[in-house]
Motif scaffolding. Structure first.
Motif, PDB file in Angstrom:
ATOM      1  N   PRO A  38     106.985  15.847  56.870  1.00  0.00           N
ATOM      2  CA  PRO A  38     107.445  17.238  56.824  1.00  0.00           C
ATOM      3  C   PRO A  38     108.097  17.611  55.484  1.00  0.00           C
ATOM      4  O   PRO A  38     108.352  16.739  54.648  1.00  0.00           O
ATOM      5  N   GLY A  40     110.763  18.264  52.797  1.00  0.00           N
ATOM      6  CA  GLY A  40     112.071  17.653  52.557  1.00  0.00           C
ATOM      7  C   GLY A  40     112.162  16.189  52.949  1.00  0.00           C
ATOM      8  O   GLY A  40     113.235  15.597  52.931  1.00  0.00           O
ATOM      9  N   GLY A  42     111.039  13.650  51.363  1.00  0.00           N
ATOM     10  CA  GLY A  42     111.239  12.764  50.219  1.00  0.00           C
ATOM     11  C   GLY A  42     109.950  12.377  49.510  1.00  0.00           C
ATOM     12  O   GLY A  42     109.948  11.506  48.643  1.00  0.00           O
ATOM     13  N   THR A  44     107.920  14.135  47.365  1.00  0.00           N
ATOM     14  CA  THR A  44     107.898  14.459  45.936  1.00  0.00           C
ATOM     15  C   THR A  44     108.843  13.543  45.175  1.00  0.00           C
ATOM     16  O   THR A  44     108.531  13.078  44.075  1.00  0.00           O
ATOM     17  N   SER A  45     109.995  13.270  45.784  1.00  0.00           N
ATOM     18  CA  SER A  45     110.964  12.384  45.127  1.00  0.00           C
ATOM     19  C   SER A  45     110.362  11.000  44.929  1.00  0.00           C
ATOM     20  O   SER A  45     110.576  10.360  43.887  1.00  0.00           O
ATOM     21  N   GLU A  85     103.166  19.180  41.988  1.00  0.00           N
ATOM     22  CA  GLU A  85     102.874  20.247  42.946  1.00  0.00           C
ATOM     23  C   GLU A  85     102.667  21.596  42.250  1.00  0.00           C
ATOM     24  O   GLU A  85     101.790  22.360  42.604  1.00  0.00           O
TER      25      GLU A  85
HETATM   26  P1  ATP Z   1     108.409  19.232  50.144  1.00  0.00           P
HETATM   27  O1  ATP Z   1     107.134  18.941  50.849  1.00  0.00           O
HETATM   28  O2  ATP Z   1     109.147  20.384  50.725  1.00  0.00           O
HETATM   29  O3  ATP Z   1     108.291  19.278  48.666  1.00  0.00           O
HETATM   30  P2  ATP Z   1     109.292  16.506  50.038  1.00  0.00           P
HETATM   31  O4  ATP Z   1     108.910  15.645  51.192  1.00  0.00           O
HETATM   32  O5  ATP Z   1     108.476  16.393  48.820  1.00  0.00           O
HETATM   33  O6  ATP Z   1     109.371  17.992  50.513  1.00  0.00           O
HETATM   34  P3  ATP Z   1     111.576  16.131  48.344  1.00  0.00           P
HETATM   35  O7  ATP Z   1     111.216  17.343  47.539  1.00  0.00           O
HETATM   36  O8  ATP Z   1     111.390  14.822  47.736  1.00  0.00           O
HETATM   37  O9  ATP Z   1     110.804  16.166  49.737  1.00  0.00           O
HETATM   38  O10 ATP Z   1     113.090  16.282  48.827  1.00  0.00           O
HETATM   39  C1  ATP Z   1     113.768  15.281  49.595  1.00  0.00           C
HETATM   40  C2  ATP Z   1     115.229  15.670  49.743  1.00  0.00           C
HETATM   41  O11 ATP Z   1     115.886  15.575  48.493  1.00  0.00           O
HETATM   42  C3  ATP Z   1     115.438  17.094  50.239  1.00  0.00           C
HETATM   43  O12 ATP Z   1     116.547  17.077  51.090  1.00  0.00           O
HETATM   44  C4  ATP Z   1     115.739  17.865  48.978  1.00  0.00           C
HETATM   45  O13 ATP Z   1     116.545  18.961  49.230  1.00  0.00           O
HETATM   46  C5  ATP Z   1     116.470  16.817  48.142  1.00  0.00           C
HETATM   47  N1  ATP Z   1     116.253  17.027  46.706  1.00  0.00           N
HETATM   48  C6  ATP Z   1     115.061  17.019  46.061  1.00  0.00           C
HETATM   49  N2  ATP Z   1     115.218  17.206  44.736  1.00  0.00           N
HETATM   50  C7  ATP Z   1     116.555  17.321  44.536  1.00  0.00           C
HETATM   51  C8  ATP Z   1     117.373  17.529  43.375  1.00  0.00           C
HETATM   52  N3  ATP Z   1     116.850  17.622  42.147  1.00  0.00           N
HETATM   53  N4  ATP Z   1     118.697  17.600  43.560  1.00  0.00           N
HETATM   54  C9  ATP Z   1     119.252  17.479  44.788  1.00  0.00           C
HETATM   55  N5  ATP Z   1     118.546  17.286  45.913  1.00  0.00           N
HETATM   56  C10 ATP Z   1     117.216  17.204  45.789  1.00  0.00           C
END
Ligand code: ATP
Length: 239
Positions: A38, A40, A42, A44-45, A85
């Motif tokens: 889903p 958020g 993680g 992309t991180s 993205e």
């Molecule tokens: P999406 O599909 O919405 O992009 P995701 O699965 O890729 O979601 P991430 O973007 O990695 O998820 O985010 C994971 C968590 O880390 C989320 O709670 C987000 O708010 C937080 N987060 C991401 N980037 C940062 C940042 N630069 N600073 C603080 N928190 C962050």
């Protein structure tokens, strides 16, 4: 055979927010591995950590080498490539100029740019037709093709794609996933982050479900397509 990419207990935090909580995974040469989950979760991180764009702890081994302390440039030099993205094209530059820039991110391997450009045009005839057009005037699907084409100009060995289907119409999504499958045939390994779970699982060899920063389910993509938990949560309840 040892994996091209071996990730163990990867952790990424933003201050107090732990976005990636101990992810381990493997990618072998020529394999497509999907990460679904889903918003958020993680995803992309995770890709940002593998690319070296954000600090991560744990172990990342690529081509048998520990990437700890390795600069982004070194990772690119060794064939790691991320298509983000947002695609991050240069809107004022033409299709051809954007593609050529893909080549120049590699310091040691600019020779062969012309040949690789021809290869990209052969793979994406739509880009060839629009080579003198500014990137900002392209459709969403064409932009994604340009982002993929630009990544190919850097001769990737492991291509990381963040939500390649985002914002695209279903027919275009189908085209993009065909292209991703065709890329695999060239021997490139692909780590594919996708919200479109069905398309991702139909394209990948194996997949991991990531929820709140951790892997909750892993398996062969063909099996996950029929896993009741995946069907209920990510495939709209219809197998
Ligand atoms: P999406 O599909 O919405 O992009 P995701 O699965 O890729 O979601 P991430 O973007 O990695 O998820 O985010 C994971 C968590 O880390 C989320 O709670 C987000 O708010 C937080 N987060 C991401 N980037 C940062 C940042 N630069 N600073 C603080 N928190 C962050």
């Amino acid at each position: 055979m040892s994996a091209l990419l071996e990730v163990d207990d990867l952790r990424i935090s933003y201050g107090k927010v732990e976005a990636v909580r101990g992810v381990s995974l493997r990618v072998h040469d020529g394999e497509i591995i999907s990460i679904i989950g889903p918003n958020g979760a993680g995803k992309t991180s995770l890709l940002a950590g593998l690319m070296g764009l954000v600090p991560a702890t744990g172990s990342i081994r690529y081509q048998g080498r520990d990437l700890a302390g390795s600069e982004i440039e070194d990772r690119v030099e060794n064939g790691l490539c991320l298509v983000p993205e947002r695609r991050e094209l240069f809107g004022d530059l033409t299709v051809a100029e954007n593609l050529r820039l893909g080549s120049y991110v590699r310091r040691t391997d600019i020779s062969g740019t012309r040949q690789r450009l021809d290869g990209v045009y052969a793979r994406f005839p739509r880009l060839a037709e629009r080579r003198t057009q500014r990137a900002s005037t392209l459709s969403g699907g064409e932009r994604q093709m340009l982002a993929l084409g630009r990544a190919l100009m850097a001769k990737p060995r492991l291509l990381m794609l963040d939500e390649p289907s985002l914002g695209l119409a279903p027919l275009i999504v189908r085209d993009i996933f065909h292209i991703i499958k065709a890329l695999k045939e060239t021997g490139v390994a692909i780590l594919l982050v996708e919200q479109n779970a069905r398309a991702a699982l139909q394209t990948a060899d194996s997949a991991h479900v990531i929820e709140t920063g951790g892997v909750t389910l892993s398996g062969k993509a063909a099996d996950l397509l029929h896993d009741p938990r995946v069907v209920a949560t990510y495939l709209g309840g219809a197998a």
